[in-house]
Design an enzyme around this catalytic site. Structure first.
Site, PDB file in Angstrom:
ATOM      1  N   GLU A   1      54.982  30.541  12.411  1.00  0.00           N
ATOM      2  CA  GLU A   1      55.759  31.181  13.481  1.00  0.00           C
ATOM      3  C   GLU A   1      54.814  31.243  14.673  1.00  0.00           C
ATOM      4  O   GLU A   1      53.879  32.041  14.697  1.00  0.00           O
ATOM      5  CB  GLU A   1      56.219  32.564  13.040  1.00  0.00           C
ATOM      6  CG  GLU A   1      57.438  33.056  13.809  1.00  0.00           C
ATOM      7  CD  GLU A   1      57.066  33.669  15.137  1.00  0.00           C
ATOM      8  OE1 GLU A   1      57.216  32.958  16.168  1.00  0.00           O
ATOM      9  OE2 GLU A   1      56.626  34.811  15.163  1.00  0.00           O
TER      10      GLU A   1
ATOM     11  N   CYS B   1      56.213  36.987  20.968  1.00  0.00           N
ATOM     12  CA  CYS B   1      56.416  35.540  21.027  1.00  0.00           C
ATOM     13  C   CYS B   1      57.821  35.176  21.493  1.00  0.00           C
ATOM     14  O   CYS B   1      58.029  34.153  22.132  1.00  0.00           O
ATOM     15  CB  CYS B   1      56.137  34.920  19.660  1.00  0.00           C
ATOM     16  SG  CYS B   1      57.126  35.627  18.323  1.00  0.00           S
TER      17      CYS B   1
ATOM     18  N   LYS C   1      45.379  38.552   5.434  1.00  0.00           N
ATOM     19  CA  LYS C   1      44.322  38.715   6.431  1.00  0.00           C
ATOM     20  C   LYS C   1      44.926  39.169   7.757  1.00  0.00           C
ATOM     21  O   LYS C   1      45.669  38.429   8.401  1.00  0.00           O
ATOM     22  CB  LYS C   1      43.561  37.406   6.660  1.00  0.00           C
ATOM     23  CG  LYS C   1      42.308  37.592   7.533  1.00  0.00           C
ATOM     24  CD  LYS C   1      41.822  36.303   8.159  1.00  0.00           C
ATOM     25  CE  LYS C   1      42.478  36.039   9.494  1.00  0.00           C
ATOM     26  NZ  LYS C   1      42.071  37.007  10.546  1.00  0.00           N
TER      27      LYS C   1
ATOM     28  N   GLU D   1      52.382  29.547  27.426  1.00  0.00           N
ATOM     29  CA  GLU D   1      52.610  30.893  26.895  1.00  0.00           C
ATOM     30  C   GLU D   1      51.477  31.800  27.368  1.00  0.00           C
ATOM     31  O   GLU D   1      50.318  31.583  27.038  1.00  0.00           O
ATOM     32  CB  GLU D   1      52.675  30.886  25.372  1.00  0.00           C
ATOM     33  CG  GLU D   1      52.979  32.267  24.813  1.00  0.00           C
ATOM     34  CD  GLU D   1      53.010  32.305  23.298  1.00  0.00           C
ATOM     35  OE1 GLU D   1      53.957  32.870  22.731  1.00  0.00           O
ATOM     36  OE2 GLU D   1      52.076  31.769  22.681  1.00  0.00           O
TER      37      GLU D   1
END
Length: 494
Positions: free
Chosen positions: A263, A298, A187, A398
């Site tokens: 992750e 990331c 997906k 973040e």
């Protein structure tokens, strides 16, 4: 980029894109969602999303292909041949797929072409080499027994791919899953589905992959929820936010205790000591790794911890570089930064810039949308640098965009303390001529990857992944294969 290439892409995008289940493109029956070009704000096309029945059908197809289809019976060398053929599709259609990545994601075309696409093809070659090399062992048990272990495929794998590297990270998951003999339901993000759709179209046309081995479902978070909670999915591999990662863990526990690889987010420190061996290279490399791909990575170093002796000079150079960056159309050779991937992501960056100002951080450069000329319709955010402290929200959350915080430190212990004072633990950088200190600091950092004197080193043979809130398990290298297999211990009485 030749205009004809863009004309082809726009023509292909006109037809609504559908799900791929059991070797057939079909309607997902879950309604449609528009995909937006972040450069212009215009609709690129529409996706036909999967409803619950379509998700069930995709999992059932993968289950049949795994349990009774020809994939499991295929010789390992033949499976390796299929993987290499899939990799060749990516190489042959490199420009076409890079075009779609730049259109849907907003990264520069040359970033998609030079950075994303080579590894997208080559990772299939790398894992093709592992098909006949990851195996069990003989165990030295006592008594009249032979005991050995066997590595067997885990089964049906749900692969959930983020929007920042929509094709590369799909390949990172597909290649090891298929190499170990699994079947998959994949997906992509609804914001960036087109490059993966086109890639699977080409694979379907050019490579003999049995029906049901690779299935594609489209849609948003609700489709990911259904996959992660599905009792017939044996494993989930997810790349994305820590918040969604937590939801996936809950769904896995509440369904069938499926295995999970995550992750997740990062807030990586980049520690630069006074004795940095090459000042100019350290500035340029650090800037590049922070602001390339619009800061939507990331593992990017979003906190620069700079020792006092070089702090002013280092920051002055960073600010000068940021001021020169040209934001613009990803297909314009003069552009150095494209738009943020979505309006939501742009607004998130601007919101954190406002938070930084309210916290009292010193805005050194940027801090605004770039609305010059044709950029006004897109989601452009200028490279932004704050001088602040590690306690500020902009240094702890973040942001996932071109927003950097620079923080001075005096002593080595201060740098280590601030670097580790974060819930994340994905990556870190250390710059020092004193290699004893560099090793010492690297061993104290709570990070899954530490780069000494060159931030951002990646190779298929090296594990990628973080600690703490940055995730579970590893991508890449032999270390990823354990997550796509089950270990059996087999005893034989002599």
């Amino acid at each position: 980029m030749e205009p004809a290439r863009l004309d082809w892409a726009r023509e292909w995008l006109r037809a609504p894109k559908r799900v791929f289940i059991d070797g057939v493109w079909r309607d997902g029956e879950g309604g449609s969602v528009a995909s937006i070009n972040p450069t212009t704000g215009e609709v690129l096309g529409t996706l036909q999303c999967a409803n619950a029945a379509a998700v069930d059908a995709s999992v059932a197809a993968a289950r049949r292909a795994f349990a009774s289809g020809p994939w499991g019976a295929l010789a390992r060398r033949e499976r390796a041949r299929v993987l290499r053929a899939i990799g060749e599709v990516a190489r042959t259609h490199r420009a076409e797929l890079a075009t779609l990545i730049a259109l849907e994601n907003g990264k520069l075309y040359r970033e998609a072409y030079d950075d994303d696409m080579p590894d997208t093809g080559d990772v299939f070659d790398y894992y093709a080499g592992w098909t006949d090399k990851f195996y069990g062992e003989s165990c030295p048990v006592d008594g009249d027994f032979i005991n050995y272990t066997a590595r067997v495929p885990v089964g049906v794998c749900g692969l959930i791919v983020p929007w920042n590297f929509p094709l590369l990270l799909a390949a990172w998951k597909l290649a090891p899953a298929l190499a170990m003999g699994n079947t998959v339901v994949i997906k992509p993000s609804p914001s960036t589905s087109y490059s993966l759709i086109r890639f699977l179209e080409l694979v379907h046309e050019q490579v003999d992959v049995p029906a049901g081995v690779i299935n594609l479902v489209l849609g948003g978070g609700e489709v990911g929820e259904q996959l992660s909670a599905h009792p017939q999915v044996d494993k989930i591999s997810f790349t994305g936010s820590t918040a969604v990662g937590r939801r996936i863990v809950h769904n896995a526990a509440d369904s069938n205790l499926k295995t999970v690889t995550l992750e997740l987010g990062g807030k990586s420190p980049n520690i630069v000591f006074d004795d940095v061996p090459d000042f100019d290279f350290a500035v340029e490399r650090s800037f590049q790794l922070m602001f390339a791909q619009k800061g939507e990575k990331c593992s990017e170093p979003t906190r620069f911890l700079i020792q006092l002796g070089i702090y002013d000079r280092f920051v002055e150079r960073l600010v000068a570089m940021a001021e020169r960056v040209v934001c613009g159309d990803p297909f314009d050779a003069r552009s150095e930064q494209g738009p943020q991937c979505t309006q939501e992501q742009m607004e998130k960056c601007l919101r954190y810039i406002a938070i930084g100002k309210a916290e009292g951080a010193q805005l050194l450069v940027g801090g605004e949308r770039d609305v010059r000329g044709s950029n006004a319709a897109g989601y452009f955010v200028r490279p932004t640098i704050f001088a602040g402290t590690n306690a500020m929200q902009i240094a702890r959350d973040e942001i996932f965009g071109p927003v950097l915080v620079v923080i001075p430190f005096a002593e080595e212990a201060d740098a280590v303390r601030m670097a580790n004072d974060t819930p994340y633990g994905l990556a870190a950088g250390v710059w020092s001529r004193d290699l004893s200190r560099a090793h010492r600091v690297a061993n104290q950092l709570d990070a899954g990857m530490v780069f000494i004197n060159r931030y951002g080193c990646y190779d298929f043979a090296s594990p990628f992944g973080g600690l703490k809130h940055s995730g579970w398990g590893k991508e890449m290298a032999v270390h990823s294969l354990a997550a796509y297999t089950k270990l059996k211990s087999i005893w034989v009485k002599i």
